[in-house]
Each structure stands twice: as C-alpha cells, then as structure tokens.
Design a protein around this motif. Structure first.
Motif, mmCIF file in Angstrom:
data_model
loop_
_atom_site.group_PDB
_atom_site.id
_atom_site.type_symbol
_atom_site.label_atom_id
_atom_site.label_comp_id
_atom_site.label_asym_id
_atom_site.label_seq_id
_atom_site.Cartn_x
_atom_site.Cartn_y
_atom_site.Cartn_z
ATOM 1 N N TYR A 81 -0.514 -4.016 9.956
ATOM 2 C CA TYR A 81 -0.834 -4.854 8.739
ATOM 3 C C TYR A 81 -2.237 -5.196 9.018
ATOM 4 O O TYR A 81 -2.535 -5.785 9.932
ATOM 5 N N VAL A 82 -3.199 -5.066 7.827
ATOM 6 C CA VAL A 82 -4.509 -5.717 7.592
ATOM 7 C C VAL A 82 -4.420 -6.478 6.525
ATOM 8 O O VAL A 82 -3.856 -6.103 5.382
ATOM 9 N N SER A 83 -5.366 -7.220 6.451
ATOM 10 C CA SER A 83 -5.865 -8.158 5.137
ATOM 11 C C SER A 83 -6.659 -7.431 4.153
ATOM 12 O O SER A 83 -7.711 -6.656 4.679
ATOM 13 N N LYS A 84 -6.442 -7.456 3.013
ATOM 14 C CA LYS A 84 -7.178 -6.801 2.066
ATOM 15 C C LYS A 84 -7.311 -7.583 0.632
ATOM 16 O O LYS A 84 -6.117 -8.184 0.296
ATOM 17 N N GLU A 85 -8.309 -7.841 0.039
ATOM 18 C CA GLU A 85 -8.091 -8.365 -1.122
ATOM 19 C C GLU A 85 -7.993 -7.248 -2.213
ATOM 20 O O GLU A 85 -8.804 -6.114 -2.494
ATOM 21 N N VAL A 86 -6.892 -7.392 -2.929
ATOM 22 C CA VAL A 86 -6.476 -6.305 -4.013
ATOM 23 C C VAL A 86 -7.046 -7.091 -5.567
ATOM 24 O O VAL A 86 -6.656 -8.327 -5.768
ATOM 25 N N ASP A 87 -7.429 -6.381 -6.389
ATOM 26 C CA ASP A 87 -7.878 -6.556 -7.645
ATOM 27 C C ASP A 87 -7.402 -5.680 -8.583
ATOM 28 O O ASP A 87 -8.082 -4.889 -8.993
ATOM 29 N N GLU A 123 -15.712 4.611 1.454
ATOM 30 C CA GLU A 123 -16.837 4.025 1.281
ATOM 31 C C GLU A 123 -17.427 3.866 -0.154
ATOM 32 O O GLU A 123 -18.002 3.046 -0.534
ATOM 33 N N ASP A 124 -17.156 4.936 -0.740
ATOM 34 C CA ASP A 124 -17.817 5.066 -2.107
ATOM 35 C C ASP A 124 -16.993 4.536 -3.271
ATOM 36 O O ASP A 124 -17.418 3.847 -4.040
ATOM 37 N N SER A 125 -15.792 4.380 -3.013
ATOM 38 C CA SER A 125 -14.833 3.966 -4.329
ATOM 39 C C SER A 125 -14.319 2.667 -4.346
ATOM 40 O O SER A 125 -13.470 2.003 -5.180
ATOM 41 N N GLY A 126 -13.956 2.064 -3.095
ATOM 42 C CA GLY A 126 -13.263 0.718 -2.826
ATOM 43 C C GLY A 126 -11.727 1.130 -2.619
ATOM 44 O O GLY A 126 -11.228 2.128 -2.721
ATOM 45 N N LEU A 127 -10.911 0.238 -3.194
ATOM 46 C CA LEU A 127 -9.347 0.285 -3.479
ATOM 47 C C LEU A 127 -9.148 0.934 -4.736
ATOM 48 O O LEU A 127 -9.512 0.201 -5.629
ATOM 49 N N LEU A 128 -8.521 2.300 -4.680
ATOM 50 C CA LEU A 128 -8.012 2.830 -5.816
ATOM 51 C C LEU A 128 -6.480 2.487 -5.605
ATOM 52 O O LEU A 128 -5.548 3.047 -4.954
ATOM 53 N N GLU A 129 -5.910 2.035 -6.687
ATOM 54 C CA GLU A 129 -4.630 1.949 -6.888
ATOM 55 C C GLU A 129 -3.586 2.806 -7.258
ATOM 56 O O GLU A 129 -4.090 3.707 -8.263
ATOM 57 N N LEU A 130 -2.812 3.265 -6.479
ATOM 58 C CA LEU A 130 -1.731 4.633 -6.848
ATOM 59 C C LEU A 130 -0.555 3.935 -7.141
ATOM 60 O O LEU A 130 0.311 3.269 -6.081
ATOM 61 N N ARG A 131 -0.122 3.870 -8.337
ATOM 62 C CA ARG A 131 1.184 3.394 -8.909
ATOM 63 C C ARG A 131 1.648 3.833 -10.044
ATOM 64 O O ARG A 131 1.045 4.379 -10.892
ATOM 65 N N LYS A 132 3.170 3.883 -10.268
ATOM 66 C CA LYS A 132 3.545 4.351 -11.421
ATOM 67 C C LYS A 132 3.659 3.199 -12.448
ATOM 68 O O LYS A 132 4.134 2.018 -11.932
ATOM 69 N N ASN A 133 3.254 3.381 -13.726
ATOM 70 C CA ASN A 133 3.414 2.387 -14.600
ATOM 71 C C ASN A 133 4.448 2.631 -15.601
ATOM 72 O O ASN A 133 4.483 3.679 -16.027
ATOM 73 N N GLU A 134 5.122 1.439 -16.103
ATOM 74 C CA GLU A 134 6.086 1.635 -17.183
ATOM 75 C C GLU A 134 5.499 1.856 -18.451
ATOM 76 O O GLU A 134 4.461 1.245 -18.774
ATOM 77 N N ARG A 150 0.046 8.612 -14.044
ATOM 78 C CA ARG A 150 -1.485 8.423 -13.873
ATOM 79 C C ARG A 150 -1.960 8.735 -12.566
ATOM 80 O O ARG A 150 -3.289 8.649 -12.373
ATOM 81 N N TYR A 151 -1.342 8.138 -11.406
ATOM 82 C CA TYR A 151 -1.711 8.213 -10.034
ATOM 83 C C TYR A 151 -2.133 9.467 -9.653
ATOM 84 O O TYR A 151 -3.237 9.637 -8.940
ATOM 85 N N LEU A 152 -1.632 10.600 -10.329
ATOM 86 C CA LEU A 152 -2.294 11.796 -9.972
ATOM 87 C C LEU A 152 -3.556 12.126 -10.347
ATOM 88 O O LEU A 152 -4.333 12.696 -9.864
ATOM 89 N N GLY A 153 -4.084 11.426 -11.562
ATOM 90 C CA GLY A 153 -5.360 11.683 -11.878
ATOM 91 C C GLY A 153 -6.285 10.947 -11.007
ATOM 92 O O GLY A 153 -7.401 11.324 -10.663
ATOM 93 N N ILE A 154 -5.832 9.649 -10.497
ATOM 94 C CA ILE A 154 -6.730 8.885 -9.567
ATOM 95 C C ILE A 154 -7.004 9.655 -8.446
ATOM 96 O O ILE A 154 -7.923 9.829 -7.674
ATOM 97 N N LEU A 155 -5.744 10.379 -7.887
ATOM 98 C CA LEU A 155 -5.674 11.224 -6.559
ATOM 99 C C LEU A 155 -6.655 12.283 -6.740
ATOM 100 O O LEU A 155 -7.655 12.621 -5.984
ATOM 101 N N SER A 156 -6.717 12.869 -7.992
ATOM 102 C CA SER A 156 -7.693 14.132 -8.221
ATOM 103 C C SER A 156 -8.955 13.689 -8.311
ATOM 104 O O SER A 156 -9.826 14.393 -7.907
ATOM 105 N N TYR A 157 -9.302 12.490 -8.772
ATOM 106 C CA TYR A 157 -10.672 11.887 -8.714
ATOM 107 C C TYR A 157 -11.043 11.634 -7.614
ATOM 108 O O TYR A 157 -12.175 12.163 -7.091
ATOM 109 N N ALA A 158 -10.293 10.956 -6.375
ATOM 110 C CA ALA A 158 -10.545 10.651 -5.263
ATOM 111 C C ALA A 158 -10.853 11.854 -4.529
ATOM 112 O O ALA A 158 -11.607 11.585 -3.305
#
Length: 410
Positions: A81-87, A123-134, A150-158
């Motif tokens: 486990y590591v500390s991360k600032e999630v926004d 290094e370029d994108s920071g934290l990208l959230e992968l999650r299913k939304n209702e 929509r997480y598939l679109g974020i994966l495709s972008y990354a």
C-alpha cells in the motif's frame, strides 16, 4: 426471553472481537524511502486502506500512521500500500491505495464502503480514475438504473500511443486480473529495458472450507397458550424431560479473503433424533387423571452464522452468532390418558400432531480450533439454540438446544 438477550449479546460481541489485532511481518517506507521492518496489523482490505498500525517488535507498543504520514507499507511477500492524493468527483482525500503494478504506467486499487476504483498513473497524465458509474436511462416513461463503461474510453486515451493493444483495451474488464494484464501488455510494447513489477498478491474471491462434525445435543420443548381440546389436559402444564442424543453433520465455511479472513460465513447442517417424555398427574376428589406423552422426532437442522476466529497461535478461539431453521423429517407421538374413578381405570391412546414441520430461531456459541497441519485443523464448540413455532392447534412450541460438537476443518 433471556435466551434471546443472551444470543443478541453474542451478535454484538462479533462486532467487538472483529477489531482484534493480527500482526504479521512487514515493513513501512518513510517519505525519505527508508525501510523499517517490523510487524503490521492485518485487518482486511478496507481497513488497510484507512490506516497502518505498525510496531517494531511483538513486545513494543504499536503506532498508527495515516495516509500521507508515510510513503507506504507492505506485508512480507504480500499486499503493498502507498499513500496517494486522490482528487475525483466522488473522493477528494489522501488515502492508502493498493499498489498492483509498477511500470511505464502504474496501476492502483482503492476500496471503501461506498467507493471503489482503480487508478492509472503516468508521468504525463497523473492519476486517471477507472470506475463504473451509475446512470439512469428513461425508456417508455420508466427510469432504469445501470452502469456505464466510460473507463474503457479512459484506458483507450491512456494507451493511445500503442495501437497494437487497442482491440484488447476494449475487451478489458474492471478487475484486478484484466487491468493488470492490459497494463502489463502496454509496458512490454513500450519499454524493453525495464521489467514490469506486479505487486498484487493473488487472493481468491471466495474460499470454501469443509467441516465434518459429530457431537451431542441436549434439547428441550415446552408448550404455551394451549387451547387443545382433543386431549383433556393442559399440555403447557406437562413437564417434559430433556432429550439427549448424538448428532452428525457437515459445516461449510465461506471465506472472502479480500474482505476479511477472520470473519467468515458458516453454514451447518446436522441430523439428530429426539425423545421427549412428559407426564402430568391431576388429583381430584373421587377421581384422578394421569397423562403420559412419548414424542420421537427425527430432525434436520440448518444454521447460518457469522463467525470470528482469532488467527494467532495453534489454539484459536472463535465466536459465532446467527439464525437456524429446523425441519422435522419424521414425528411419532403417543399420548396415553388414564382416568381413575372409584375402583375403575379407563385408558385411551391418541397420536396427535403437535409440531409443524418447520421451526426457526437464533443461535450462538463459542469454540476453539487447533492447528494440526497446514490444511487441517481440529475444532470443538459449544452452541445454544432458541426458537419457537405455532402448530396446527395454535399452540406456541418453544425449542431450546445445547450442543457440543467436534470435528475437522480442511
């Protein structure tokens, strides 16, 4: 009523004992990247992401670290486990996330009671959230609730700079294995001079243990609110002796390692035979009435309990509480009535139906496990059951049972 209160306290006790510590070898990592070895408290996935409890040795007091206090911590050859600032829209705070994979893009996982997500980091994108939304969809005037992808679109972008895996990206599920596989594949295409590191400790979603059981049961019955006209006797006044008999059964222990290895769901099925003998003697001027009951029941009992097992040492105490249901497979009842008048005795015999086929109630108990081998554990436990039902004559039948069981877990 006292039994109900007693077993309710067992249920409350489960919540209390689940907070017991379970220190395992591991280390913490400071912000200066120094490693300090010692013992880490393992409490399950959700708690591990809220707080880190650490001590240098078994004798020393423990110290708690919140996310951000340290870089991270890891159980030896286990979860990291590591500390991360999630926004994000749903979560804005510093938390411990599980480090799943280190590569060109790092993969993390976070889970709480009301929020669950994966994160990609580069290094370029920071934290990208992968999650299913209702989402809500209106169709024919009705509102339907579903989940988007929509997480598939974020994966495709990354991973857009790697067309070789584009097809695989859109077949990726929101699971540890699927996301680790696609992130690992991306790393292999884009980097040839650094090895991708997978930190994930593979835990099964569900583990099942079998528990064949033998034991002994002491059972009792009583009847309340009798309006029983077929027998000229108030059956609630009958003093029934306790029944004692051997029992045999099988338990199934369901474990969800990613949630909590110490709290498990236990299902028990057991079979036993009961014999209840009851008498009532009534004396009146000039006559007497004597009643004799012989009750033989074959019972199949199923219980469903939440069980906590203290994980340390060879002898491991356990406590459990839950509900049970009992089916009477076969019931044979003989009722003898003697009426003595002057110098004459008149007898009669009946075979009434005193029970419904099914009854239910609550259960709880204490036990002890002993580690024999890696895959085998012996156990003994003591349990109490309390329940009731209404029979065809609108009588309330009260059941109590005290059980001592022993067996093997594998």
């Amino acid at each position: 009523m006292r039994s109900i209160y007693f077993l309710a306290f067992w249920a409350m006790g489960l919540l209390t004992v689940s907070a017991q510590t379970d220190f395992r070898p591991g280390f913490i990592i400071t912000h200066s990247m120094d490693t300090i070895h010692g013992l880490l408290d393992y409490r399950g996935e959700i708690r591990n992401m809220r707080i880190c409890t650490f001590k240098n040795s078994p004798e020393e007091p423990s110290k708690e670290f919140l996310p951000g206090d340290i870089y991270g911590y890891r159980f030896n050859a286990g979860k990291y486990y590591v500390s991360k600032e999630v926004d994000t829209e749903a979560l804005k705070e510093t938390v411990f996330v599980e480090f799943l994979l280190k590569g060109i893009s790092n993969l993390y996982y976070y889970n709480s009671l009301n929020y669950r997500a994966y994160f990609l980091e580069s290094e370029d994108s920071g934290l990208l959230e992968l999650r299913k939304n209702e989402i809500e969809i209106e169709k024919n005037g009705k509102i339907f609730t579903g989940e988007d992808n929509r997480y598939l679109g974020i994966l495709s972008y990354a991973f857009s700079d790697c067309p070789e895996i584009r097809k695989d990206v859109f077949q990726t599920g929101l699971t540890h294995k699927s996301l680790i596989d696609i992130t690992h594949k991306y790393h292999d295409y884009k980097c040839s001079d650094e090895v991708c590191v997978i930190y994930e400790k593979k835990l099964p979603v569900l583990r099942i243990e079998w528990k064949p059981t033998i034991g002994y049961a002491i059972n009792g019955i009583a009847f309340n609110n009798s309006e029983y006209e077929q027998i000229n006797s108030d059956i609630e006044q009958v003093d029934f002796r306790m029944s004692s008999s051997p029992l045999a059964g099988l338990g199934i222990n369901f474990i969800v390692p990613r949630w909590n290895e110490k709290l498990t769901f236990l299902v028990n099925v057991s079979f036993n035979k009961d014999y209840f003998y009851g008498t009532q003697f009534q004396r009146h001027p000039g006559y007497a009435i004597n009643s004799y009951y012989h009750i033989n029941n074959d019972n199949l009992l199923s219980s469903f309990s939440l069980k906590y097992t203290y994980p340390k040492y060879k002898f491991r105490p356990e406590v459990f509480a839950g509900v049970y249901g009992q089916s009477i497979l076969n019931s044979h009842i003989r009722f003898y009535l003697e009426r003595a008048f002057l110098n004459s005795v008149y007898t009669s015999e009946e075979n009434p139906e005193l029970f419904k086929k099914f009854s239910g109630g609550i259960t709880g108990g204490l036990g002890l496990e002993y580690v024999l081998l890696n895959k085998f554990r012996a156990f003994s436990n003591f349990s109490i059951l309390y329940g009731m039902s209404l029979n065809t004559y609108e009588m309330e039948t009260v059941f109590t049972s005290f059980r001592l069981s022993t067996g093997l877990t594998f």
